[in-house]
Design an enzyme around this catalytic site. Structure first.
Site, PDB file in Angstrom:
ATOM      1  N   LYS A 181      63.341   6.869  28.297  1.00  0.00           N
ATOM      2  CA  LYS A 181      64.787   6.881  28.024  1.00  0.00           C
ATOM      3  C   LYS A 181      65.077   7.249  26.565  1.00  0.00           C
ATOM      4  O   LYS A 181      65.863   8.137  26.275  1.00  0.00           O
ATOM      5  CB  LYS A 181      65.407   5.503  28.328  1.00  0.00           C
ATOM      6  CG  LYS A 181      65.166   5.027  29.753  1.00  0.00           C
ATOM      7  CD  LYS A 181      65.782   3.663  29.997  1.00  0.00           C
ATOM      8  CE  LYS A 181      65.190   2.511  29.209  1.00  0.00           C
ATOM      9  NZ  LYS A 181      63.799   2.158  29.562  1.00  0.00           N
ATOM     10  N   ARG A 228      71.945  -3.527  32.211  1.00  0.00           N
ATOM     11  CA  ARG A 228      70.639  -3.893  32.760  1.00  0.00           C
ATOM     12  C   ARG A 228      70.755  -4.963  33.839  1.00  0.00           C
ATOM     13  O   ARG A 228      69.741  -5.362  34.412  1.00  0.00           O
ATOM     14  CB  ARG A 228      69.796  -4.463  31.627  1.00  0.00           C
ATOM     15  CG  ARG A 228      68.637  -3.615  31.200  1.00  0.00           C
ATOM     16  CD  ARG A 228      67.974  -4.394  30.082  1.00  0.00           C
ATOM     17  NE  ARG A 228      66.658  -3.966  29.774  1.00  0.00           N
ATOM     18  CZ  ARG A 228      66.365  -3.060  28.836  1.00  0.00           C
ATOM     19  NH1 ARG A 228      67.315  -2.460  28.165  1.00  0.00           N
ATOM     20  NH2 ARG A 228      65.116  -2.779  28.580  1.00  0.00           N
ATOM     21  N   ARG A 276      52.539   3.921  22.107  1.00  0.00           N
ATOM     22  CA  ARG A 276      53.783   4.316  21.429  1.00  0.00           C
ATOM     23  C   ARG A 276      53.760   3.899  19.955  1.00  0.00           C
ATOM     24  O   ARG A 276      53.294   2.826  19.598  1.00  0.00           O
ATOM     25  CB  ARG A 276      54.974   3.639  22.115  1.00  0.00           C
ATOM     26  CG  ARG A 276      56.251   3.824  21.313  1.00  0.00           C
ATOM     27  CD  ARG A 276      57.487   3.541  22.090  1.00  0.00           C
ATOM     28  NE  ARG A 276      57.538   2.190  22.630  1.00  0.00           N
ATOM     29  CZ  ARG A 276      58.489   1.785  23.457  1.00  0.00           C
ATOM     30  NH1 ARG A 276      59.430   2.616  23.842  1.00  0.00           N
ATOM     31  NH2 ARG A 276      58.467   0.557  23.915  1.00  0.00           N
ATOM     32  N   ARG A 303      55.780  -1.515  18.188  1.00  0.00           N
ATOM     33  CA  ARG A 303      56.756  -2.556  18.510  1.00  0.00           C
ATOM     34  C   ARG A 303      56.081  -3.860  18.907  1.00  0.00           C
ATOM     35  O   ARG A 303      55.059  -3.856  19.581  1.00  0.00           O
ATOM     36  CB  ARG A 303      57.647  -2.076  19.676  1.00  0.00           C
ATOM     37  CG  ARG A 303      58.974  -1.555  19.215  1.00  0.00           C
ATOM     38  CD  ARG A 303      59.747  -0.866  20.283  1.00  0.00           C
ATOM     39  NE  ARG A 303      60.030  -1.669  21.477  1.00  0.00           N
ATOM     40  CZ  ARG A 303      60.803  -1.242  22.471  1.00  0.00           C
ATOM     41  NH1 ARG A 303      61.368  -0.055  22.403  1.00  0.00           N
ATOM     42  NH2 ARG A 303      61.021  -1.996  23.522  1.00  0.00           N
ATOM     43  N   ARG A 307      58.358  -7.517  30.716  1.00  0.00           N
ATOM     44  CA  ARG A 307      59.436  -6.521  30.771  1.00  0.00           C
ATOM     45  C   ARG A 307      59.485  -5.847  32.150  1.00  0.00           C
ATOM     46  O   ARG A 307      60.556  -5.589  32.683  1.00  0.00           O
ATOM     47  CB  ARG A 307      59.251  -5.486  29.658  1.00  0.00           C
ATOM     48  CG  ARG A 307      59.614  -6.068  28.295  1.00  0.00           C
ATOM     49  CD  ARG A 307      58.947  -5.338  27.152  1.00  0.00           C
ATOM     50  NE  ARG A 307      59.370  -3.960  27.034  1.00  0.00           N
ATOM     51  CZ  ARG A 307      58.678  -3.023  26.390  1.00  0.00           C
ATOM     52  NH1 ARG A 307      57.529  -3.336  25.806  1.00  0.00           N
ATOM     53  NH2 ARG A 307      59.139  -1.803  26.319  1.00  0.00           N
TER      54      ARG A 307
HETATM   55  P1  AP5 Z   1      60.191   5.818  25.344  1.00  0.00           P
HETATM   56  O1  AP5 Z   1      61.072   7.014  25.386  1.00  0.00           O
HETATM   57  O2  AP5 Z   1      60.104   5.066  24.064  1.00  0.00           O
HETATM   58  O3  AP5 Z   1      60.538   4.856  26.579  1.00  0.00           O
HETATM   59  P2  AP5 Z   1      61.820   3.984  26.891  1.00  0.00           P
HETATM   60  O4  AP5 Z   1      62.164   4.217  28.318  1.00  0.00           O
HETATM   61  O5  AP5 Z   1      62.880   4.216  25.861  1.00  0.00           O
HETATM   62  O6  AP5 Z   1      61.162   2.555  26.760  1.00  0.00           O
HETATM   63  P3  AP5 Z   1      61.568   1.239  26.017  1.00  0.00           P
HETATM   64  O7  AP5 Z   1      60.297   0.438  25.922  1.00  0.00           O
HETATM   65  O8  AP5 Z   1      62.289   1.497  24.733  1.00  0.00           O
HETATM   66  O9  AP5 Z   1      62.503   0.623  27.043  1.00  0.00           O
HETATM   67  P4  AP5 Z   1      62.789  -0.828  27.231  1.00  0.00           P
HETATM   68  O10 AP5 Z   1      63.821  -0.691  28.280  1.00  0.00           O
HETATM   69  O11 AP5 Z   1      61.663  -1.719  27.537  1.00  0.00           O
HETATM   70  O12 AP5 Z   1      63.218  -1.306  25.757  1.00  0.00           O
HETATM   71  P5  AP5 Z   1      64.591  -1.533  25.036  1.00  0.00           P
HETATM   72  O13 AP5 Z   1      64.420  -1.127  23.630  1.00  0.00           O
HETATM   73  O14 AP5 Z   1      65.731  -0.981  25.825  1.00  0.00           O
HETATM   74  O15 AP5 Z   1      58.722   6.280  25.803  1.00  0.00           O
HETATM   75  C1  AP5 Z   1      57.612   5.379  25.805  1.00  0.00           C
HETATM   76  C2  AP5 Z   1      56.350   6.092  25.278  1.00  0.00           C
HETATM   77  O16 AP5 Z   1      55.967   7.097  26.212  1.00  0.00           O
HETATM   78  C3  AP5 Z   1      56.572   6.810  23.940  1.00  0.00           C
HETATM   79  O17 AP5 Z   1      55.424   6.672  23.160  1.00  0.00           O
HETATM   80  C4  AP5 Z   1      56.806   8.288  24.330  1.00  0.00           C
HETATM   81  O18 AP5 Z   1      56.329   9.161  23.329  1.00  0.00           O
HETATM   82  C5  AP5 Z   1      55.990   8.399  25.606  1.00  0.00           C
HETATM   83  N1  AP5 Z   1      56.622   9.293  26.601  1.00  0.00           N
HETATM   84  C6  AP5 Z   1      57.960   9.428  26.874  1.00  0.00           C
HETATM   85  N2  AP5 Z   1      58.152  10.331  27.869  1.00  0.00           N
HETATM   86  C7  AP5 Z   1      56.912  10.755  28.248  1.00  0.00           C
HETATM   87  C8  AP5 Z   1      56.440  11.693  29.225  1.00  0.00           C
HETATM   88  N3  AP5 Z   1      57.294  12.366  30.020  1.00  0.00           N
HETATM   89  N4  AP5 Z   1      55.103  11.877  29.332  1.00  0.00           N
HETATM   90  C9  AP5 Z   1      54.240  11.198  28.518  1.00  0.00           C
HETATM   91  N5  AP5 Z   1      54.612  10.317  27.567  1.00  0.00           N
HETATM   92  C10 AP5 Z   1      55.938  10.094  27.427  1.00  0.00           C
HETATM   93  O19 AP5 Z   1      64.735  -3.127  25.140  1.00  0.00           O
HETATM   94  C11 AP5 Z   1      63.874  -3.993  24.403  1.00  0.00           C
HETATM   95  C12 AP5 Z   1      64.295  -5.436  24.616  1.00  0.00           C
HETATM   96  O20 AP5 Z   1      65.647  -5.647  24.159  1.00  0.00           O
HETATM   97  C13 AP5 Z   1      64.329  -5.925  26.092  1.00  0.00           C
HETATM   98  O21 AP5 Z   1      63.041  -6.339  26.517  1.00  0.00           O
HETATM   99  C14 AP5 Z   1      65.333  -7.081  25.986  1.00  0.00           C
HETATM  100  O22 AP5 Z   1      64.729  -8.217  25.424  1.00  0.00           O
HETATM  101  C15 AP5 Z   1      66.357  -6.533  25.008  1.00  0.00           C
HETATM  102  N6  AP5 Z   1      67.442  -5.781  25.649  1.00  0.00           N
HETATM  103  C16 AP5 Z   1      67.755  -4.458  25.457  1.00  0.00           C
HETATM  104  N7  AP5 Z   1      68.819  -4.102  26.207  1.00  0.00           N
HETATM  105  C17 AP5 Z   1      69.205  -5.209  26.885  1.00  0.00           C
HETATM  106  C18 AP5 Z   1      70.230  -5.465  27.841  1.00  0.00           C
HETATM  107  N8  AP5 Z   1      71.094  -4.503  28.230  1.00  0.00           N
HETATM  108  N9  AP5 Z   1      70.342  -6.716  28.337  1.00  0.00           N
HETATM  109  C19 AP5 Z   1      69.499  -7.709  27.967  1.00  0.00           C
HETATM  110  N10 AP5 Z   1      68.481  -7.522  27.064  1.00  0.00           N
HETATM  111  C20 AP5 Z   1      68.340  -6.294  26.546  1.00  0.00           C
END
Ligand code: AP5
Ligand code: ZN
Length: 215
Positions: A13, A88, A127, A160, A171
């Site tokens: 994402k 979410r 990552r 991270r 997660r």
């Molecule tokens: P990346 O693009 O970083 O993946 P992502 O989908 O953005 O993953 P996140 O880990 O950021 O999502 P998340 O939902 O767990 O975390 P968030 O920050 O929202 O890609 C991952 C890796 O793969 C990278 O190294 C990239 O280079 C590689 N990659 C990407 N595409 C690829 C491909 N096609 N092929 C190969 N490699 C690839 O949330 C974190 C925390 O915040 C949550 O756990 C929660 O505690 C809190 N939080 C956030 N939002 C909410 C909410 N709405 N409600 C409640 N708690 C929340």
């Protein structure tokens, strides 16, 4: 253009959002990034959030919804936005509907970046993120030109706190609360599924094609 990105942790994402933000000139609004900034700043909100983020549990809806409400009212979101990681839960989705109704800004599309959970452990443990500009890298799939250094700004790359095996498992488990959103948006004809297991550039091409009608 009002867009939501949904997908498992590590589905890509943030990687796709970074590109769309610069190509389309709409802000990338990531609740995860906002929460991590709050934690790093040591603010009262950050202190409240740290345990949730480090363990991989979802932050309570009330807090999350309040943060997004404030962010959507900022001037740069007036011409569109890309929401990454929000909503979410169904409660968050309903609150977002109410906010957008008030602002008279209907959602255009919800992009569901689909991957098999089996690919995620390698993606998340490999990552690395830039401390200065937030750009995302992967040791194998998207390596920086110089190890440990951001190509874009020369900043230092870090891992991270929730990219450990234990937090990743939590997660993935928490995604059960997000899965009902797929049907919620599909029933309204807003959902487009993207194959997130392709190379990053190919995923990007599919994202651009899905957004074309709304540009
Ligand atoms: P990346 O693009 O970083 O993946 P992502 O989908 O953005 O993953 P996140 O880990 O950021 O999502 P998340 O939902 O767990 O975390 P968030 O920050 O929202 O890609 C991952 C890796 O793969 C990278 O190294 C990239 O280079 C590689 N990659 C990407 N595409 C690829 C491909 N096609 N092929 C190969 N490699 C690839 O949330 C974190 C925390 O915040 C949550 O756990 C929660 O505690 C809190 N939080 C956030 N939002 C909410 C909410 N709405 N409600 C409640 N708690 C929340
Ligand atoms: Zn950088």
């Amino acid at each position: 253009m009002q867009v939501i990105l949904v997908g498992l942790p590590g589905a890509g994402k943030g990687t796709q959002a970074e590109r769309i933000q610069s190509e389309y000139g709409i802000p990338h609004i990531s609740t995860g990034d906002m929460f991590r900034k709050a934690v790093a700043s040591g603010s009262p909100l950050g202190l409240e959030l740290k345990a949730y983020l480090d363990s991989g549990r979802l932050v309570p809806d009330e807090t999350t919804i309040a943060v997004v409400r404030e962010r959507l009212l900022e001037s740069d979101a007036a011409n569109g936005f890309l929401l990454d990681g929000f909503p979410r839960t169904l409660e968050q989705a309903r609150a977002l509907d109410a906010m957008l109704h008030e602002l008279n800004r209907p959602l255009d599309v919800v992009l569901y970046i689909h991957v098999d959970p089996g690919v995620l452990k390698e993606r998340l443990t490999g990552r690395r993120i830039c401390k200065s500009c937030g750009a995302t890298y992967h040791m194998v799939f998207q390596p920086p030109k110089v190890a440990g250094v951001c190509d874009k700004c020369g900043g230092e790359l870090y891992q991270r706190a929730d990219d450990t095996e234990e937090a990743v498992a939590t997660r993935l488990e928490q995604f059960k609360q997000t899965a009902p959103l797929i049907e919620y948006y599909d029933q309204r004809g807003l959902l487009r599924q993207i194959d997130g297991e392709q190379p990053i550039d190919k995923v990007h091409a599919d994202v651009v094609a899905a957004l074309a009608p709304f540009k």
